[in-house]
Design a protein around this motif. Sequence first.
Motif, PDB file in Angstrom:
ATOM      1  N   ASP A  63       0.815  -1.223   0.000  1.00 35.98           N
ATOM      2  CA  ASP A  63       0.000   0.000   0.000  1.00 35.98           C
ATOM      3  C   ASP A  63       0.848   1.273   0.000  1.00 35.98           C
ATOM      4  N   GLN A  64       2.161   1.120   0.131  1.00 38.25           N
ATOM      5  CA  GLN A  64       3.012   2.312   0.076  1.00 38.25           C
ATOM      6  C   GLN A  64       3.047   2.914  -1.337  1.00 38.25           C
ATOM      7  N   TYR A  65       2.606   2.116  -2.327  1.00 34.39           N
ATOM      8  CA  TYR A  65       2.664   2.613  -3.709  1.00 34.39           C
ATOM      9  C   TYR A  65       1.327   3.211  -4.108  1.00 34.39           C
ATOM     10  N   GLN A  66       1.352   4.095  -5.089  1.00 36.90           N
ATOM     11  CA  GLN A  66       0.090   4.649  -5.561  1.00 36.90           C
ATOM     12  C   GLN A  66      -0.063   4.455  -7.058  1.00 36.90           C
TER      13      GLN A  66
ATOM     14  N   MET B 201      18.035  -2.851 -21.888  1.00 39.32           N
ATOM     15  CA  MET B 201      18.454  -4.078 -22.541  1.00 39.32           C
ATOM     16  C   MET B 201      18.054  -5.259 -21.668  1.00 39.32           C
ATOM     17  N   CYS B 202      18.249  -6.442 -22.201  1.00 39.77           N
ATOM     18  CA  CYS B 202      17.876  -7.611 -21.416  1.00 39.77           C
ATOM     19  C   CYS B 202      19.132  -8.301 -20.923  1.00 39.77           C
ATOM     20  N   ASP B 203      19.169  -8.592 -19.627  1.00 37.95           N
ATOM     21  CA  ASP B 203      20.381  -9.259 -19.166  1.00 37.95           C
ATOM     22  C   ASP B 203      20.206 -10.769 -19.016  1.00 37.95           C
TER      23      ASP B 203
ATOM     24  N   ILE C  55      16.377  10.784 -10.023  1.00 39.57           N
ATOM     25  CA  ILE C  55      15.746   9.499 -10.336  1.00 39.57           C
ATOM     26  C   ILE C  55      15.477   8.774  -9.019  1.00 39.57           C
ATOM     27  N   ILE C  56      14.235   8.319  -8.856  1.00 41.08           N
ATOM     28  CA  ILE C  56      13.853   7.601  -7.631  1.00 41.08           C
ATOM     29  C   ILE C  56      13.765   6.121  -7.965  1.00 41.08           C
ATOM     30  N   GLY C  57      14.588   5.327  -7.296  1.00 42.16           N
ATOM     31  CA  GLY C  57      14.612   3.889  -7.549  1.00 42.16           C
ATOM     32  C   GLY C  57      15.981   3.478  -8.043  1.00 42.16           C
ATOM     33  N   THR C  58      16.420   2.304  -7.586  1.00 43.35           N
ATOM     34  CA  THR C  58      17.725   1.779  -8.008  1.00 43.35           C
ATOM     35  C   THR C  58      17.600   0.289  -8.322  1.00 43.35           C
TER      36      THR C  58
ATOM     37  N   VAL D 165      20.693  10.408  -7.697  1.00 41.89           N
ATOM     38  CA  VAL D 165      20.113   9.061  -7.656  1.00 41.89           C
ATOM     39  C   VAL D 165      19.647   8.801  -6.225  1.00 41.89           C
ATOM     40  N   PHE D 166      18.319   8.781  -6.036  1.00 43.89           N
ATOM     41  CA  PHE D 166      17.752   8.586  -4.692  1.00 43.89           C
ATOM     42  C   PHE D 166      17.610   7.087  -4.433  1.00 43.89           C
ATOM     43  N   GLN D 167      18.406   6.613  -3.507  1.00 45.01           N
ATOM     44  CA  GLN D 167      18.483   5.168  -3.279  1.00 45.01           C
ATOM     45  C   GLN D 167      17.862   4.765  -1.939  1.00 45.01           C
ATOM     46  N   ARG D 168      16.975   3.756  -1.998  1.00 40.27           N
ATOM     47  CA  ARG D 168      16.472   3.174  -0.752  1.00 40.27           C
ATOM     48  C   ARG D 168      17.228   1.873  -0.463  1.00 40.27           C
ATOM     49  N   THR D 169      17.348   1.011  -1.505  1.00 40.83           N
ATOM     50  CA  THR D 169      18.110  -0.234  -1.339  1.00 40.83           C
ATOM     51  C   THR D 169      19.005  -0.403  -2.568  1.00 40.83           C
ATOM     52  N   PRO D 170      20.307  -0.605  -2.376  1.00 42.37           N
ATOM     53  CA  PRO D 170      21.152  -0.807  -3.556  1.00 42.37           C
ATOM     54  C   PRO D 170      20.875  -2.166  -4.206  1.00 42.37           C
TER      55      PRO D 170
ATOM     56  N   LYS E 252      16.388  -9.972  -4.327  1.00 45.38           N
ATOM     57  CA  LYS E 252      15.926  -8.968  -5.291  1.00 45.38           C
ATOM     58  C   LYS E 252      16.394  -9.406  -6.659  1.00 45.38           C
ATOM     59  N   ARG E 253      15.893  -8.783  -7.687  1.00 46.21           N
ATOM     60  CA  ARG E 253      16.316  -9.106  -9.044  1.00 46.21           C
ATOM     61  C   ARG E 253      17.828  -8.842  -9.156  1.00 46.21           C
ATOM     62  N   PRO E 254      18.647  -9.899  -9.395  1.00 46.64           N
ATOM     63  CA  PRO E 254      20.082  -9.649  -9.560  1.00 46.64           C
ATOM     64  C   PRO E 254      20.314  -8.781 -10.798  1.00 46.64           C
TER      65      PRO E 254
ATOM     66  N   GLY F 232       9.106   0.928 -10.663  1.00 51.81           N
ATOM     67  CA  GLY F 232       8.617  -0.415 -10.947  1.00 51.81           C
ATOM     68  C   GLY F 232       7.149  -0.510 -11.294  1.00 51.81           C
ATOM     69  N   PHE F 233       6.641  -1.718 -11.132  1.00 52.79           N
ATOM     70  CA  PHE F 233       5.319  -2.081 -11.651  1.00 52.79           C
ATOM     71  C   PHE F 233       4.529  -2.811 -10.582  1.00 52.79           C
ATOM     72  N   GLU F 234       3.188  -2.759 -10.710  1.00 53.61           N
ATOM     73  CA  GLU F 234       2.342  -3.457  -9.736  1.00 53.61           C
ATOM     74  C   GLU F 234       2.559  -4.961  -9.864  1.00 53.61           C
TER      75      GLU F 234
ATOM     76  N   GLY G  11      10.717  -6.271  -0.914  1.00 51.66           N
ATOM     77  CA  GLY G  11      10.643  -5.966  -2.343  1.00 51.66           C
ATOM     78  C   GLY G  11       9.496  -6.780  -2.913  1.00 51.66           C
ATOM     79  N   TYR G  12       9.312  -6.699  -4.223  1.00 51.05           N
ATOM     80  CA  TYR G  12       8.149  -7.389  -4.774  1.00 51.05           C
ATOM     81  C   TYR G  12       8.346  -8.907  -4.817  1.00 51.05           C
ATOM     82  N   TYR G  13       9.585  -9.390  -4.655  1.00 52.49           N
ATOM     83  CA  TYR G  13       9.814 -10.832  -4.603  1.00 52.49           C
ATOM     84  C   TYR G  13       9.242 -11.453  -3.316  1.00 52.49           C
TER      85      TYR G  13
HETATM   86  P1  NDP Z   1      11.703  -2.442  -9.168  1.00 51.53           P
HETATM   87  O1  NDP Z   1      10.385  -2.662  -8.542  1.00 51.53           O
HETATM   88  O2  NDP Z   1      12.638  -3.565  -9.243  1.00 51.53           O
HETATM   89  O3  NDP Z   1      12.474  -1.242  -8.470  1.00 51.53           O
HETATM   90  C1  NDP Z   1      11.806  -0.134  -7.933  1.00 51.53           C
HETATM   91  C2  NDP Z   1      12.804   0.744  -7.238  1.00 51.53           C
HETATM   92  O4  NDP Z   1      12.134   1.879  -6.673  1.00 51.53           O
HETATM   93  C3  NDP Z   1      13.503   0.027  -6.085  1.00 51.53           C
HETATM   94  O5  NDP Z   1      14.851   0.383  -6.094  1.00 51.53           O
HETATM   95  C4  NDP Z   1      12.767   0.607  -4.864  1.00 51.53           C
HETATM   96  O6  NDP Z   1      13.528   0.553  -3.678  1.00 51.53           O
HETATM   97  C5  NDP Z   1      12.587   2.032  -5.331  1.00 51.53           C
HETATM   98  N1  NDP Z   1      11.617   2.775  -4.522  1.00 51.53           N
HETATM   99  C6  NDP Z   1      10.314   2.502  -4.326  1.00 51.53           C
HETATM  100  N2  NDP Z   1       9.765   3.396  -3.488  1.00 51.53           N
HETATM  101  C7  NDP Z   1      10.732   4.271  -3.150  1.00 51.53           C
HETATM  102  C8  NDP Z   1      10.787   5.407  -2.321  1.00 51.53           C
HETATM  103  N3  NDP Z   1       9.703   5.812  -1.641  1.00 51.53           N
HETATM  104  N4  NDP Z   1      11.954   6.069  -2.223  1.00 51.53           N
HETATM  105  C9  NDP Z   1      13.042   5.655  -2.887  1.00 51.53           C
HETATM  106  N5  NDP Z   1      13.065   4.559  -3.681  1.00 51.53           N
HETATM  107  C10 NDP Z   1      11.914   3.886  -3.813  1.00 51.53           C
HETATM  108  O7  NDP Z   1      11.386  -1.873 -10.643  1.00 51.53           O
HETATM  109  P2  NDP Z   1      12.293  -1.886 -11.964  1.00 51.53           P
HETATM  110  O8  NDP Z   1      11.536  -1.154 -12.993  1.00 51.53           O
HETATM  111  O9  NDP Z   1      13.673  -1.471 -11.661  1.00 51.53           O
HETATM  112  O10 NDP Z   1      12.363  -3.411 -12.375  1.00 51.53           O
HETATM  113  C11 NDP Z   1      11.174  -4.177 -12.471  1.00 51.53           C
HETATM  114  C12 NDP Z   1      11.499  -5.550 -13.035  1.00 51.53           C
HETATM  115  O11 NDP Z   1      11.607  -5.464 -14.451  1.00 51.53           O
HETATM  116  C13 NDP Z   1      12.814  -6.160 -12.599  1.00 51.53           C
HETATM  117  O12 NDP Z   1      12.747  -6.748 -11.350  1.00 51.53           O
HETATM  118  C14 NDP Z   1      13.051  -7.156 -13.699  1.00 51.53           C
HETATM  119  O13 NDP Z   1      12.330  -8.330 -13.478  1.00 51.53           O
HETATM  120  C15 NDP Z   1      12.513  -6.430 -14.909  1.00 51.53           C
HETATM  121  N6  NDP Z   1      13.621  -5.791 -15.637  1.00 51.53           N
HETATM  122  C16 NDP Z   1      14.442  -6.629 -16.328  1.00 51.53           C
HETATM  123  C17 NDP Z   1      15.488  -6.143 -17.012  1.00 51.53           C
HETATM  124  C18 NDP Z   1      16.348  -7.112 -17.750  1.00 51.53           C
HETATM  125  O14 NDP Z   1      17.458  -6.876 -17.987  1.00 51.53           O
HETATM  126  N7  NDP Z   1      15.857  -8.247 -18.157  1.00 51.53           N
HETATM  127  C19 NDP Z   1      15.812  -4.713 -17.025  1.00 51.53           C
HETATM  128  C20 NDP Z   1      14.864  -3.896 -16.280  1.00 51.53           C
HETATM  129  C21 NDP Z   1      13.819  -4.444 -15.594  1.00 51.53           C
HETATM  130  P3  NDP Z   1      13.512  -0.782  -2.758  1.00 51.53           P
HETATM  131  O15 NDP Z   1      14.427  -1.759  -3.435  1.00 51.53           O
HETATM  132  O16 NDP Z   1      13.993  -0.327  -1.451  1.00 51.53           O
HETATM  133  O17 NDP Z   1      12.082  -1.265  -2.715  1.00 51.53           O
END
Ligand code: NDP
Length: 599
Positions: free
Chosen positions: A29-32, A107-109, A241-244, A264-269, A385-387, A437-439, A553-555
């Motif tokens: 629910d933290q997401y909107q 790109m796709c890894d 940019i919010i998200g890492t 680059v605003f980082q919550r979790t590397p 998390k997604r490596p 990210g995505f829902e 995380g979403y995992y």
């Molecule tokens: P993610 O959901 O993986 O990442 C969202 C990021 O936003 C996280 O770093 C999260 O931090 C951060 N975040 C969320 N809320 C806040 C906040 N309030 N303040 C600061 N940071 C915040 O989304 P992505 O779009 O990066 O990736 C989604 C998926 O898409 C991947 O997991 C992967 O499966 C796929 N993908 C695949 C690729 C490939 O190479 N094949 C390339 C790109 C994406 P926190 O970690 O702390 O939650």
Amino acid sequence: MTQIPLTTDERREKYRQERDKRIRPDGNDQYQEPFGRFSNLLLDPYTTVEERKPVSDEVTVAIIGGGFAGLVTGARLKQQGVNDIRIIDKAGDVGGVWYWNRYPGAMCDTAAMIYLPLLEETGTVPSAKYVRAPEIYAHAQKIATTFGLYENALLSTGITRVEWDEDDSRWMITTDRGDKIRAQFVAMGTGPLHRPKLPGIPGIDSFAGHAFHTSRWDYEYTGGDATGAAMTHLDNKRVGIIGTGATAVQCVSPLAASAHDLFVFQRTPSSIDVRNNHAIDPKWFAGLDSGWQKKWMMNFAILQTGGFADEDLVKDGWTDISQRIRDRLVDLLTAGSEFTPESFLQAYEASDDEKMDEIRVRVDKIVRNPKTAEALKPWYRQLCKRPCFHDEYLQAFNKPNVHLVDTNGKGVTRVDALGVWVEDEHFDLDCLIFASGFEVGTDYARRSGFETTGRNGLTLSEHWHEGMRTLHGIHSHGFPNLFILGITQGANLISNIPQNFVESGTTIAQIIASAIENNYKTVEASAAAQDAWVARLETNTGSVFGDSNCTPGYYNNEGQPIGVRERRNSIGYPEGPIAYFEYIDQWRESGEYAGLEFI
Ligand code: NDP
């Protein structure tokens, strides 16, 4: 600062502290949702929607979604002689995530040799081991062209409802273009990572600068393009940019090269392992034997899930970690230990400790500022998390215009008209990019954007209220002639999503072709078969992947309890993907289709 080796207990304690720091009671629910100021994020910025008359007709198979799931299923249907197919997608073209995600550096890894489906059938040679988004998008278009899937397709068309009409055993599909399409069969390939989500940061709507989500990149504002041209409009801009996550890891280095300042605003590397990309030699490629792609896909899947093979054809970070676990397990067994969940966990943790130490040492080797390097180190198990795999992301933090703003696990505090607050420090910004990210954990209907109503007015949301209920991840009782194109409750091979579709597409196409040939009106999973399948899957209690001990995380359902619903929405075949592929091949080839009822 050089990494000081930690003992196992110290490492565990550190992981626990870092997780606890990030656990929040509001979980998902933290997401909107992107409404109000951000409602444009649900629109298509890439294609102008052409006026057209509503369509009112009938097709044999309607495929919802033109991503790899829909395309591969469409191709398999054509190979089975089922030609009356219609792909429907709200995007202006096929490609799915590769249509929407055009951010710089995308790109796709997962290696192209196994990630790009139907390479042999389309006569395609990937340019490199890992290919960029435009090449993947072009490949999706090539599948559509090769198999005639553009014919009859309805693009820029959003589904509004899918309803079963019991009287004439047809699905009725209505769309936002006024279409009313009857279909005997419906295949749903709506994708798991589809609907952009935004962080619910206080004040987010008040930001007066430019803002967008990475899946709707605004090149008009930034300049440049998806092929990598420099984003020249950013050279006087302060960009945040919010998200890492995996997305940000790819777009940070192009942004670093273009923006005047990048925050680059980082919550979790993320964990950033080596990528080591290289070009593919077309001469070598031409020498591959017919049937090579299936062999490569299976080799990857076997090794990535802990099996044995004579050679590692793909040889990358995915197969590396699983082979380390496997080899340790073999050592333990050779030394006289029994195979138990505990011995597996021991092998897993030892391999993971080794890998994550390497990843943290890599940060020290690359990032010159010791404080920045420290903040970029991930403290959790790799598969929490997604490596990520990248050779320019960490390097970007050595540039003077790139500023890592580490929020110590708390996230951005607040947004105002001028920029972003982290605790009591304000960052003025011209542009704010959400790589958030995505829902994932929300209802199927909310993520796909429409409701599906089966027999007796039962909706999929109701039927799956306590989690997905399927046979093979494909059929659901009460929803005749409906095929789910996904990975959950099937092979669940996360490291190479298209392989799931290549395999299940074959099965689905054969079932549909068989129903047509035998003049059956409906094919449906029996309630007993569906329930038995779910019960079988639920015997899988393993939890290393998506563990609640992981950083949220979403995992792992954002660190919230993983109940029946969450488990059902993420489980796969207990014996793993290879066993599932073998099982489904035998099930299909028997021709008995046990568990399905044809009428
Ligand atoms: P993610 O959901 O993986 O990442 C969202 C990021 O936003 C996280 O770093 C999260 O931090 C951060 N975040 C969320 N809320 C806040 C906040 N309030 N303040 C600061 N940071 C915040 O989304 P992505 O779009 O990066 O990736 C989604 C998926 O898409 C991947 O997991 C992967 O499966 C796929 N993908 C695949 C690729 C490939 O190479 N094949 C390339 C790109 C994406 P926190 O970690 O702390 O939650």
